[in-house]
Design an enzyme around this catalytic site. Structure first.
Site, short mmCIF file in Angstrom:
data_model
loop_
_atom_site.label_atom_id
_atom_site.label_comp_id
_atom_site.label_asym_id
_atom_site.label_seq_id
_atom_site.Cartn_x
_atom_site.Cartn_y
_atom_site.Cartn_z
N LYS A 46 -48.45 -63.46 -29.86
CA LYS A 46 -48.89 -62.12 -30.25
C LYS A 46 -49.85 -62.12 -31.44
O LYS A 46 -50.46 -61.10 -31.73
CB LYS A 46 -47.68 -61.24 -30.54
CG LYS A 46 -46.80 -61.03 -29.32
CD LYS A 46 -47.45 -60.11 -28.29
CE LYS A 46 -46.47 -59.70 -27.22
NZ LYS A 46 -46.90 -58.57 -26.43
C1 PLP Z 1 -41.27 -63.46 -26.69
C2 PLP Z 1 -42.16 -62.67 -25.80
N1 PLP Z 1 -42.37 -63.10 -24.56
C3 PLP Z 1 -43.13 -62.41 -23.68
C4 PLP Z 1 -43.70 -61.21 -24.03
C5 PLP Z 1 -44.49 -60.45 -23.00
O1 PLP Z 1 -45.86 -60.57 -23.22
P1 PLP Z 1 -46.86 -59.42 -22.84
O2 PLP Z 1 -46.55 -58.26 -23.73
O3 PLP Z 1 -48.21 -59.99 -23.08
O4 PLP Z 1 -46.63 -59.07 -21.40
C6 PLP Z 1 -43.51 -60.71 -25.33
C7 PLP Z 1 -44.07 -59.41 -25.71
O5 PLP Z 1 -43.60 -58.76 -26.63
C8 PLP Z 1 -42.73 -61.47 -26.23
O6 PLP Z 1 -42.51 -61.03 -27.49
#
Ligand code: PLP
Length: 321
Positions: A46
């Protein structure tokens, strides 16, 4: 590597590792390539979107100098924004569900951010964030944004989220020298899936793109939601429409259970030395299923979304004798 002007330059350009040991362990055919986004400065993928969305808001004139920034987050976007805002001079408030792990609260606090923790909906379990929990977080974020005249980043609706994660796909493509047949990604906001799929299809329109959902909380697969919709895969699996997800990008859906995600995360740590969270485990568990099925013998690329250090308060990595 040259001297960097600040930690912001250390965001992205993460390693891509061939999980040969795990493929051997599972006795499957093909390659799983893992993009180590857990190695970003605040410990997750992120950081890319935090920097991308803030820089874009500045360019578009949506964010005034010194204005308070606010965001609803499962924690990782909050950590990334806390870091980026600290360096760029914006006060930052993260709004989180109490269902998310406490490490991410502390990390945001360490970067100087304020964290507002929202009570879970009646009947929700700690460590499991449901769509109802998320709605409460969104409501509180909207209230605070109005009250404070803040800039709300809005990762669930902000297309710059996906644009920022195109960099992940572009890097995967370059690092693998174009040798990727398929990608698979666990969906939260969908920014990762959309960004990576968009980049991959730009490089090779034949790339297969699989969306990953918790076995208990299907939505895009068209399966009926289970009665017990809770799951442990923090960061996504909200079993609802993702605003900027273009369905034409989806080759297929893969469902992963908590047990499969946990087993894979633990093996990533003990077999590959990659210390990661639940969703990275889900991504690799899905890659395994694809190599056992329609993608046998092919190369599947996935992201290691965040660091295992963010889950030390959970039962993901229990103490051993
Ligand atoms: C640990 C984790 N994995 C996966 C995701 C999912 O990613 P995306 O928001 O790009 O779909 C997030 C999103 O908050 C996350 O914090």
């Amino acid at each position: 590597m040259a001297v960097m002007g600040s930690i912001l330059e250390a965001i992205g350009n993460t390693p891509l590792v061939n999980l040969e040991r795990l493929v051997k362990h599972w006795k499957i055919e093909g390659r799983i390539l893992a993009k180590l986004d857990n190695l970003n400065p605040s410990g997750s993928k992120k950081d890319r979107i935090a920097l991308g969305m803030i820089r874009s808001a500045e360019r578009k004139g949506l964010l005034r100098r010194g204005q308070t920034v606010i965001e609803e987050t499962s924690g990782n976007t909050g950590n990334g924004l806390a870091l980026v805002c600290a360096l760029l001079g914006y006060p930052f408030i993260a709004v989180m569900s109490k269902g998310n792990s406490i490490e991410r609260v502390r990390v945001s606090n360490a970067f100087g951010a304020k964290v507002v923790r929202v009570d879970q909906a009646p009947g929700s379990k700690s460590g499991e964030v449901s769509a109802a929990d998320l709605d409460l977080v969104i409501k509180e974020t909207e209230r605070l944004t109005k009250e404070l005249g803040a800039f709300c980043v809005g990762q669930f609706h902000n297309a710059d989220n996906a644009t920022a994660q195109e960099t992940t796909g572009d890097e995967m493509w370059e690092q693998s020298e174009g040798k990727i047949d398929a990608i698979a990604d666990f969906v939260g906001t969908g920014g990762g899936f959309v960004g990576i799929a968009t980049a991959m299809r730009r490089h090779d329109p034949k790339t297969r793109c699989y969306l990953i959902e918790p076995a208990n909380a299907p939505y895009y697969s068209g399966e009926k939601p289970k009665e017990e919709a809770g799951h442990h895969i923090q960061g996504g699996g909200y079993a609802r429409e993702v605003p900027f997800l273009d369905r034409s990008l989806i080759t297929g859906c893969v469902s992963v259970s908590d047990e499969e995600a946990i087993e894979s995360a633990r093996l990533l740590s003990s077999v590959e030395g990659i210390f990661c969270g639940f969703s990275a485990g889900a991504n690799v568990a899905a890659a395994r299923k694809l190599l056992e099925g329609t993608e046998k013998g092919k190369t599947v690329a996935v992201v290691i979304c965040d660091s295992g250090f963010k889950y030390l308060s959970t039962d993901l990595y229990p103490l051993k004798d």
